[in-house]
Scaffold this motif. Structure first.
Motif, PDB file in Angstrom:
ATOM      1  N   SER A 255       0.308   0.722  -0.234  1.00 20.59           N
ATOM      2  CA  SER A 255       0.299  -0.628  -0.687  1.00 20.59           C
ATOM      3  C   SER A 255       1.058  -1.524   0.129  1.00 20.59           C
ATOM      4  O   SER A 255       1.291  -2.662  -0.215  1.00 20.59           O
ATOM      5  N   ASP A 256       1.757  -1.088   1.170  1.00 18.04           N
ATOM      6  CA  ASP A 256       2.394  -1.930   2.019  1.00 18.04           C
ATOM      7  C   ASP A 256       1.672  -2.053   3.544  1.00 18.04           C
ATOM      8  O   ASP A 256       2.253  -2.492   4.272  1.00 18.04           O
TER       9      ASP A 256
ATOM     10  N   SER B 113       3.537  -5.600   4.638  1.00 15.86           N
ATOM     11  CA  SER B 113       5.128  -6.173   4.540  1.00 15.86           C
ATOM     12  C   SER B 113       5.466  -6.569   5.901  1.00 15.86           C
ATOM     13  O   SER B 113       5.159  -6.011   7.110  1.00 15.86           O
TER      14      SER B 113
ATOM     15  N   ARG C  17       7.038  -3.700   7.894  1.00 19.10           N
ATOM     16  CA  ARG C  17       5.922  -2.967   8.516  1.00 19.10           C
ATOM     17  C   ARG C  17       5.670  -3.509   9.838  1.00 19.10           C
ATOM     18  O   ARG C  17       5.373  -2.726  10.775  1.00 19.10           O
TER      19      ARG C  17
END
Length: 488
Positions: A239-240, A274, A277
């Motif tokens: 999800s990131d 993100s 990341r």
């Protein structure tokens, strides 16, 4: 005939047959013609052993009678032969019938999507594209261009391999506004994002090299790397964004020539990587000396909010190439993209582009230069339209196909649908095609098998088209679950 050739399993044969089920005429005839094409192209060769009729019927969601009729026709034409105890094989008479290269990528997953862009079967609703039509803002900009800039443009010789100076300046300003200081000499303009990816692959990849890619990913881009001769190694996404632990391992073990990522509204999942990341990706890539190709062509937000700066903004030591495009933000017919990179890399990319086309169309570039500064003003209305389209599609799917599930995307124009457990999305895609809907199955975006039960479903349709699409998908889902006799 070489009797030692291995049997081709149903999965491999489905890949070789490609987009066989669309078109006119009985299904057995379409299947027969697809076998013939595979033999003539050399994908099926003399001695290749085919699956049994029953196994192939199950894999294609057809009645056994349909497959039997196709095999009978193939035997009648001399392309295959059946012997007791040996099964059905491509005959020796089929050898030597190879035809010229037809543009397909061996092992590629985007062939059928590209072919339908060329042939465009009538009344087919394609899920291979997630682009909207052009809006009134595009028309106004075009009229202003003709009134104000056309005389000067017509006096220009038209050859700008690195791009029209005004557009390079606009792209540089665009990236600077978004946290990545850029000068025009760091920009090369391309004919769409696909050419940007292809030029980058040409620069860094060769036969036997390794490219790290996200898994899943978009098959059109992955096939560009395959065509360059590269071996693809997938890294999972959560999800990131790309998983850092798996990326670190892959960089250390695989020693890749290129890392390709979609950090902003990843296609097909809609995930937004993100900021943390992005910073860590830049650090890891620099540590291992691996250039990063970040594809930001899908910057299509569903809600207001700041997108983190590109990966390149965090790269002080490494090499990062940032791809952008106006296809999603403005119009698919405006084939203008670009690469932002270090100056020495831009110089090499410009030379490669000059060899291919001497520069992208000048009028298109001039129009893009007018539109790019206006994107912030256009974004809220575009986001509102995408939210409406997404809400319409999810409501229709919830009503007609409640067995399907998905996570709400952060951006982009598509849903990443998970089908019920045990569903082979490739089989469903063939059934859907016979009902007038082109579905992109998960294995086209992730050949590891981890997403074989997924499909990508764009939402960028008018409400009436979305309703018709879901009707067709629902009918195909019902047909898939019925007996094979109902489909044959």
């Amino acid at each position: 005939m070489d009797r030692n050739r291995e049997v081709i399993g149903p999965d491999g044969l489905i890949d070789l047959l490609g987009d066989w089920s669309s078109g006119d005429g009985p299904l057995y005839r379409r299947l027969t013609e697809a076998f013939g094409r595979a033999v003539r192209s050399g994908d099926l060769r003399a001695g290749d052993r085919l699956p049994s009729e029953r196994r192939l019927a199950d894999a294609l969601s057809l009645s056994r009678a349909t497959v039997v009729a196709a095999f009978d026709a193939l035997r009648g034409s001399g392309l295959v032969e059946t012997r007791r105890g040996s099964g059905t094989r491509v005959s020796a008479a089929a050898a030597g019938r190879r035809v010229p290269v037809d543009g397909r990528v061996r092992g590629g997953r985007a062939t059928a999507v590209v072919q339908r862009l060329i042939t465009r079967p009538p009344d087919l609703i394609s899920l291979g594209r997630a682009a909207e039509g052009g809006g009134p803002d595009l028309g106004r900009a075009l009229l202003d261009l003709v009134r104000e800039d056309l005389p000067g443009l017509l006096r220009d010789a038209g050859y700008h391999p690195a791009g029209l100076p005004a557009l390079r300046e606009a792209v540089a300003a665009h990236h600077t506004r978004h946290g990545l200081p850029t000068v025009p000499e760091q920009v090369v303009v391309t004919t769409g994002a696909t050419q940007a990816v292809a030029l980058s692959a040409q620069l860094y990849l060769g036969r036997g090299s390794t490219a790290l890619v996200e898994s899943p990913g978009w098959p059109g881009c992955l096939d560009v790397f395959r065509a360059a001769g590269a071996r693809l190694v997938g890294v999972p996404v959560d999800s990131d964004g790309v998983r850092i632990d798996r990326l670190a391992t892959a960089l250390a073990v695989q020693r890749p020539a290129l890392l390709y990522l979609m950090p902003t509204y990843h296609n097909p999942t809609g995930v937004l990587m993100s900021a943390g990341r992005r910073r860590r990706v830049a650090e890891l890539a620099a540590e291992h000396g691996v250039p990063v190709l970040e594809d930001s062509a899908h910057e299509a937000a569903l809600a207001p909010g700041e997108v983190p700066p590109p990966i390149a903004a965090h790269s002080a030591r490494g090499t990062v190439l940032t791809v952008g495009s106006l296809t999603k933000a403005v119009w698919g017919g405006l084939r203008i993209g670009w690469i932002r990179a270090p100056r020495d890399v831009v110089a090499r990319l410009a030379r490669l582009k000059a060899l291919g086309d001497l520069g992208s169309p000048l009028l298109d570039q001039a129009l893009a230069a007018r539109l790019l500064p206006a994107l912030p003003a256009l974004a809220p209305e575009r986001a509102r339209l995408r939210r409406e389209q997404l809400a319409t599609m999810t409501r229709l799917l919830g009503d007609r196909l409640p067995q399907w599930s998905w996570q709400e995307p952060r951006g982009g124009s598509a849903l990443w649908i998970r089908l019920p457990p045990g569903t082979d999305a490739r089989v469903y895609a063939q059934v859907a095609l016979r009902h007038g809907a082109e579905v992109i199955p998960g294995d086209a975006m992730d050949p590891t098998g981890a997403h074989d039960d997924h499909i990508r479903l764009p939402c960028a349709f008018p409400a009436q088209t979305s309703a018709e699409l879901v009707d067709r998908l629902s009918a195909a889902w019902s047909a898939r679950s019925r007996s094979g006799a109902a489909n044959g």
